[in-house]
Design a protein around this motif. Structure first.
Motif, PDB file in Angstrom:
ATOM      1  N   ARG A 150       0.833  -1.215   0.000  1.00  0.00           N
ATOM      2  CA  ARG A 150       0.000   0.000   0.000  1.00  0.00           C
ATOM      3  C   ARG A 150       0.858   1.251   0.000  1.00  0.00           C
ATOM      4  N   LEU A 151       1.872   1.282   0.857  1.00  0.00           N
ATOM      5  CA  LEU A 151       2.740   2.455   0.946  1.00  0.00           C
ATOM      6  C   LEU A 151       3.496   2.692  -0.363  1.00  0.00           C
ATOM      7  N   LEU A 152       3.991   1.617  -0.965  1.00  0.00           N
ATOM      8  CA  LEU A 152       4.694   1.750  -2.239  1.00  0.00           C
ATOM      9  C   LEU A 152       3.760   2.302  -3.310  1.00  0.00           C
ATOM     10  N   SER A 153       2.532   1.802  -3.369  1.00  0.00           N
ATOM     11  CA  SER A 153       1.571   2.262  -4.369  1.00  0.00           C
ATOM     12  C   SER A 153       1.220   3.732  -4.171  1.00  0.00           C
ATOM     13  N   GLU A 154       0.987   4.125  -2.922  1.00  0.00           N
ATOM     14  CA  GLU A 154       0.689   5.532  -2.610  1.00  0.00           C
ATOM     15  C   GLU A 154       1.846   6.431  -3.038  1.00  0.00           C
ATOM     16  N   PHE A 155       3.063   6.020  -2.710  1.00  0.00           N
ATOM     17  CA  PHE A 155       4.234   6.825  -3.055  1.00  0.00           C
ATOM     18  C   PHE A 155       4.370   6.952  -4.569  1.00  0.00           C
ATOM     19  N   HIS A 156       4.204   5.835  -5.284  1.00  0.00           N
ATOM     20  CA  HIS A 156       4.357   5.828  -6.733  1.00  0.00           C
ATOM     21  C   HIS A 156       3.364   6.772  -7.407  1.00  0.00           C
ATOM     22  N   PHE A 157       2.097   6.685  -7.034  1.00  0.00           N
ATOM     23  CA  PHE A 157       1.083   7.481  -7.721  1.00  0.00           C
ATOM     24  C   PHE A 157       1.004   8.920  -7.227  1.00  0.00           C
ATOM     25  N   SER A 158       1.374   9.187  -5.966  1.00  0.00           N
ATOM     26  CA  SER A 158       1.221  10.544  -5.421  1.00  0.00           C
ATOM     27  C   SER A 158       2.409  11.456  -5.717  1.00  0.00           C
ATOM     28  N   SER A 159       3.596  10.880  -5.911  1.00  0.00           N
ATOM     29  CA  SER A 159       4.800  11.702  -6.061  1.00  0.00           C
ATOM     30  C   SER A 159       4.730  12.720  -7.203  1.00  0.00           C
ATOM     31  N   PRO A 160       4.277  12.334  -8.408  1.00  0.00           N
ATOM     32  CA  PRO A 160       4.235  13.335  -9.480  1.00  0.00           C
ATOM     33  C   PRO A 160       3.382  14.546  -9.121  1.00  0.00           C
ATOM     34  N   ALA A 161       2.246  14.345  -8.437  1.00  0.00           N
ATOM     35  CA  ALA A 161       1.394  15.467  -8.050  1.00  0.00           C
ATOM     36  C   ALA A 161       2.035  16.288  -6.934  1.00  0.00           C
ATOM     37  N   ARG A 162       2.736  15.629  -6.012  1.00  0.00           N
ATOM     38  CA  ARG A 162       3.288  16.324  -4.847  1.00  0.00           C
ATOM     39  C   ARG A 162       4.649  16.935  -5.115  1.00  0.00           C
ATOM     40  N   VAL A 163       5.451  16.306  -5.970  1.00  0.00           N
ATOM     41  CA  VAL A 163       6.836  16.755  -6.177  1.00  0.00           C
ATOM     42  C   VAL A 163       7.081  17.216  -7.605  1.00  0.00           C
ATOM     43  N   GLY A 164       6.273  16.740  -8.550  1.00  0.00           N
ATOM     44  CA  GLY A 164       6.559  16.996  -9.959  1.00  0.00           C
ATOM     45  C   GLY A 164       7.607  16.044 -10.493  1.00  0.00           C
ATOM     46  N   LEU A 165       7.928  15.006  -9.694  1.00  0.00           N
ATOM     47  CA  LEU A 165       8.937  14.015 -10.065  1.00  0.00           C
ATOM     48  C   LEU A 165       8.411  12.625  -9.722  1.00  0.00           C
ATOM     49  N   LEU A 166       8.894  11.620 -10.463  1.00  0.00           N
ATOM     50  CA  LEU A 166       8.568  10.228 -10.191  1.00  0.00           C
ATOM     51  C   LEU A 166       9.866   9.484  -9.918  1.00  0.00           C
ATOM     52  N   HIS A 167       9.982   8.887  -8.731  1.00  0.00           N
ATOM     53  CA  HIS A 167      11.157   8.073  -8.400  1.00  0.00           C
ATOM     54  C   HIS A 167      11.226   6.935  -9.413  1.00  0.00           C
ATOM     55  N   ALA A 168      12.349   6.846 -10.148  1.00  0.00           N
ATOM     56  CA  ALA A 168      12.398   5.958 -11.314  1.00  0.00           C
ATOM     57  C   ALA A 168      13.409   4.832 -11.168  1.00  0.00           C
ATOM     58  N   ASP A 169      13.668   4.403  -9.937  1.00  0.00           N
ATOM     59  CA  ASP A 169      14.587   3.284  -9.728  1.00  0.00           C
ATOM     60  C   ASP A 169      13.940   2.276  -8.780  1.00  0.00           C
ATOM     61  N   PRO A 170      12.865   1.616  -9.231  1.00  0.00           N
ATOM     62  CA  PRO A 170      12.138   0.729  -8.328  1.00  0.00           C
ATOM     63  C   PRO A 170      12.762  -0.651  -8.230  1.00  0.00           C
ATOM     64  N   HIS A 171      13.476  -0.900  -7.165  1.00  0.00           N
ATOM     65  CA  HIS A 171      13.851  -2.269  -6.821  1.00  0.00           C
ATOM     66  C   HIS A 171      13.874  -2.358  -5.295  1.00  0.00           C
ATOM     67  N   PRO A 172      13.712  -3.552  -4.736  1.00  0.00           N
ATOM     68  CA  PRO A 172      13.503  -3.674  -3.289  1.00  0.00           C
ATOM     69  C   PRO A 172      14.588  -3.045  -2.432  1.00  0.00           C
ATOM     70  N   GLY A 173      15.800  -2.899  -2.957  1.00  0.00           N
ATOM     71  CA  GLY A 173      16.869  -2.303  -2.173  1.00  0.00           C
ATOM     72  C   GLY A 173      16.674  -0.833  -1.879  1.00  0.00           C
ATOM     73  N   ILE A 177      -5.427   4.866  -7.358  1.00  0.00           N
ATOM     74  CA  ILE A 177      -5.402   5.387  -8.728  1.00  0.00           C
ATOM     75  C   ILE A 177      -6.436   6.496  -8.889  1.00  0.00           C
ATOM     76  N   ALA A 178      -7.627   6.304  -8.343  1.00  0.00           N
ATOM     77  CA  ALA A 178      -8.693   7.305  -8.464  1.00  0.00           C
ATOM     78  C   ALA A 178      -8.296   8.626  -7.817  1.00  0.00           C
ATOM     79  N   ARG A 179      -7.528   8.560  -6.726  1.00  0.00           N
ATOM     80  CA  ARG A 179      -7.137   9.783  -6.014  1.00  0.00           C
ATOM     81  C   ARG A 179      -5.996  10.515  -6.688  1.00  0.00           C
ATOM     82  N   TRP A 180      -5.100   9.787  -7.360  1.00  0.00           N
ATOM     83  CA  TRP A 180      -3.856  10.421  -7.824  1.00  0.00           C
ATOM     84  C   TRP A 180      -3.644  10.403  -9.336  1.00  0.00           C
ATOM     85  N   GLN A 181      -4.375   9.575 -10.085  1.00  0.00           N
ATOM     86  CA  GLN A 181      -4.153   9.487 -11.516  1.00  0.00           C
ATOM     87  C   GLN A 181      -5.141  10.373 -12.290  1.00  0.00           C
TER      88      GLN A 181
END
Length: 436
Positions: A262-285, A427-431
């Motif tokens: 849930r936290l990962l999904s929220e971060f992924h979809f909300s970041s572009p609206a909140r920061v104008g950037l999308l973290h683009a290195d998704p791996h578990p590390g 998705i409905a809240r952030w996309q």
């Protein structure tokens, strides 16, 4: 021959050995099948040996090859279970394993980047690396004011190594074009090259991280470590201690898996609206859970710049696919260059190809599983499948490259977590475009 060209030639030979080695093992496997050996056992054997070679080659390299290996590691959930073991072990190693840089080399980089008096800025500095990144390694240290910090130091020669790897990728553009005849391959590779080269300057990463840290300051769900110092090849940030996603994937409890997803999904979809950037290195590390339940995100070298937030086109595509409005979906895809003007595609074929990918947005909660991801991989990877033919004729506009890659990577992590997530609500809240 100087050291750099010699190293580049050595790297090129290693990279070239991957497809040759795989082809040789596949040929040997077919030979065994012709002599009556069990097909499943042969496939498992080929997978095990291929995984060993992937790690042996990519694990020795840095730059683009190491990043390629890290990107692969999030997709091991798509590998069938009977073959996944060797890949899971070998590729997970790539998230944290690389030959360490000698202390003398680390000190030389710090001298060059922070000045010869750099030791005065630290109360303590551990010469033994705590972790490896794709183009650098991380050391734990104590800042002069007593704060525990992480210091990422770029490998000497990493810039030339990365550029060499990218040049090799560009040389294979014709091969990629033959695999995806409907795609604009060269612009895609150029976009990938530009974004990866950006990561060579840690000052850019520092600016990205500062933007995320400011946007998520005092956030109840996400913590981004502050940047304390930066230069082109060194970056110092607050140290964080938490449970890495790799450990949750390995043995996390159900509630922990779902919350991480849930936290990962929220971060992924909300970041572009909140920061104008999308973290683009998704791996578990790059993701950890803090003891207080917050998600910690690290490594901001790769970002997608989205000053207007996520493109509304993505939301409209999702909505049209969910509502089975195939003709409107194809029209939108043509308008946005996902289908080239000269490609003859039927609306029902495009909808059939895309529909399973939007399953997470169809229901109140969706269970992301390895089996689901494997089913999608098999469906689009089967040369006899109509979906395979459709996929080859679709185009990915360069503007969507990082968004597409990050979404696939995040989905891979969710499936590794085996998480059940209320994705539709997020998705409905952030996309943008999804509720239109």
């Amino acid at each position: 021959m100087t050291d750099i060209p010699r190293r580049a030639a050595h790297r090129t030979a290693k990279l070239a050995s991957l497809p040759l080695g795989v082809a040789g093992r596949l040929a040997a496997g077919w030979g065994k099948r012709l002599t009556g050996h069990n097909a499943a056992e042969i496939s498992a054997e080929v997978s095990a040996k291929t995984a060993e070679q992937v790690f042996a080659v990519l694990g020795q390299l840095k730059g683009g090859a190491m990043k390629f290996g890290q990107a692969l590691s999030v997709f091991e959930a798509a590998v069938p279970d009977e073959m996944a073991g060797p890949y899971r072990e070998a590729l997970t190693k790539l998230q944290a394993a690389a030959p360490p840089m000698p202390a003398s080399s680390v000190h030389r980089v710090l001298d060059e980047q922070l000045g010869r008096g750099w030791r005065k800025r630290f109360a303590d500095f551990d010469d033994t690396p705590a972790a490896a990144a794709s183009i650098g390694q991380v050391h734990q240290a104590t800042w002069h004011d007593g704060r525990e910090i992480a210091v990422k130091v770029q490998y000497p020669g990493a810039d030339e190594a990365l550029r060499s790897d990218l040049r090799q990728l560009m040389r294979f553009s014709r091969l990629f074009q033959s695999l995806a005849p409907g795609a604009e391959v060269k612009p895609l590779l150029a976009e990938l090259q530009d974004r990866m080269v950006e990561e060579l300057d840690y000052r850019t990463e520092a600016a990205n991280q500062r933007a995320f840290a400011a946007a998520f300051r005092d956030d109840e769900q996400v913590f981004v470590p502050r940047v304390l110092a930066s230069s082109p090849k060194v970056i110092a940030t607050e140290w964080v201690t938490g449970t890495p996603f790799s450990r949750i994937i390995a043995d996390g409890a159900r509630a922990e898996r779902d919350e991480a997803g849930r936290l990962l999904s929220e971060f992924h979809f909300s970041s572009p609206a909140r920061v104008g950037l999308l973290h683009a290195d998704p791996h578990p590390g790059n993701f950890l859970l803090l003891p207080d339940g917050r998600l910690t995100v690290i490594d901001f070298g790769a970002v997608a710049r989205l000053p207007e937030g996520l493109p509304p086109t993505m939301g409209r595509m999702l909505r049209l696919a969910i509502e089975d409005r195939s003709e409107e979906l194809l029209e939108l895809l043509r308008d946005e260059r996902f289908v080239q003007p000269d490609q003859d595609l039927r609306a029902e074929d495009v909808h059939a190809y895309l529909a399973p990918f939007v399953d997470p947005a169809r229901t109140e909660k969706f269970h992301f599983t390895r089996a689901w991801l494997q089913q999608q991989a098999e469906r689009v990877g089967d040369l006899r499948s109509p979906d395979f033919r459709t996929a080859r004729l679709l185009n990915l506009p360069p503007d969507y490259l990082l968004i597409h890659r990050v979404t696939l990577g995040a989905t891979g992590i969710l499936c590794q977590l085996d998480a059940e997530v209320a994705a539709r609500d997020i998705i409905a809240r952030w996309q943008p475009g999804f509720g239109d």
